[in-house]
Scaffold this motif. Structure first.
Motif, short mmCIF file in Angstrom:
data_model
loop_
_atom_site.label_atom_id
_atom_site.label_comp_id
_atom_site.label_asym_id
_atom_site.label_seq_id
_atom_site.Cartn_x
_atom_site.Cartn_y
_atom_site.Cartn_z
N THR A 189 0.96 -1.17 -0.01
CA THR A 189 0.09 -0.13 0.20
C THR A 189 0.92 1.33 -0.25
OG1 THR A 189 -1.87 0.94 1.12
CG2 THR A 189 -0.26 -0.08 2.45
N ASP A 190 0.15 2.57 -0.05
CA ASP A 190 0.96 3.63 -0.09
C ASP A 190 1.71 4.19 1.16
OD1 ASP A 190 -0.17 3.88 -2.65
OD2 ASP A 190 -1.98 4.70 -1.76
N GLN A 207 0.58 3.50 7.75
CA GLN A 207 -0.78 3.78 8.52
C GLN A 207 -1.80 2.89 7.81
OE1 GLN A 207 -1.90 7.70 9.12
NE2 GLN A 207 -3.73 7.13 10.30
N LYS A 208 -1.87 2.85 6.37
CA LYS A 208 -2.56 2.24 5.43
C LYS A 208 -2.56 0.77 5.76
CE LYS A 208 -4.45 5.26 2.02
NZ LYS A 208 -4.16 5.56 0.47
N VAL A 266 -4.29 -0.30 9.06
CA VAL A 266 -5.44 -0.31 9.03
C VAL A 266 -5.97 -1.85 8.14
CG1 VAL A 266 -7.37 0.71 7.77
CG2 VAL A 266 -5.75 2.22 9.04
N PRO A 319 -8.23 -1.26 2.89
CA PRO A 319 -7.55 -0.40 2.19
C PRO A 319 -5.96 -0.54 1.67
CG PRO A 319 -7.46 0.16 4.37
CD PRO A 319 -7.83 -1.35 4.15
N ALA A 320 -5.90 -1.68 0.95
CA ALA A 320 -4.43 -2.10 0.53
C ALA A 320 -4.51 -3.08 -0.49
CB ALA A 320 -3.44 -2.66 1.64
#
Length: 132
Positions: A10-11, A14-15, A18, A84-85
């Motif tokens: 992911t970016d 933190q993501k 999550v 979200p990844a």
């Protein structure tokens, strides 16, 4: 028993945290030990070996974690939730799994990740819940 590994791409971290929390909260998975940060090149190699495709996107955060489910079940749960990844399941009988486990202790721990407590109705019952 050998734990299945999930690779979270992911970016930012933190993501990634999550997404891991979502695996616990909504996917009913238990994360074993501390998630680890891996180098992007190793992540791309693992992705290519498992998926058979070259990565189409560059991500900045690459994290692996061991989960308590067999690969097929983990994949099924991932299709039910949408973290979200980009999450890839790495089965214990693969070359990629062997390499990641061999290098496990050389990877930095993902700081600040604490698995959420599962609440009733989220991913199954804990021992003793709902029994009278």
């Amino acid at each position: 028993m050998r734990n299945t590994i999930v690779l979270v791409r992911t970016d930012n971290f933190q993501k990634a945290s999550v997404a891991l929390a979502d695996l616990v909260r909504y996917g009913g998975m238990e994360i074993r030990g501390d998630p680890r940060i891996i180098p992007p090149a190793l992540s791309d190699w693992a992705f290519e070996k498992i998926s058979g495709e070259k990565p189409r996107r560059k991500f900045r955060a690459h994290v692996i974690a061991q989960v308590d489910l067999p690969p097929a079940k983990a994949i099924g749960r991932l299709t039910d939730i949408h973290p979200p990844a980009h999450v890839l399941v790495i089965p214990p009988d693969s070359e990629v799994w062997e390499e990641l486990i061999r290098l496990w202790n050389t990877f930095e721990k993902l700081r600040g990740f604490h698995p959420p407590k599962r609440r009733k109705g989220e991913g199954g019952k804990k021992e003793g819940e709902g029994e009278f």
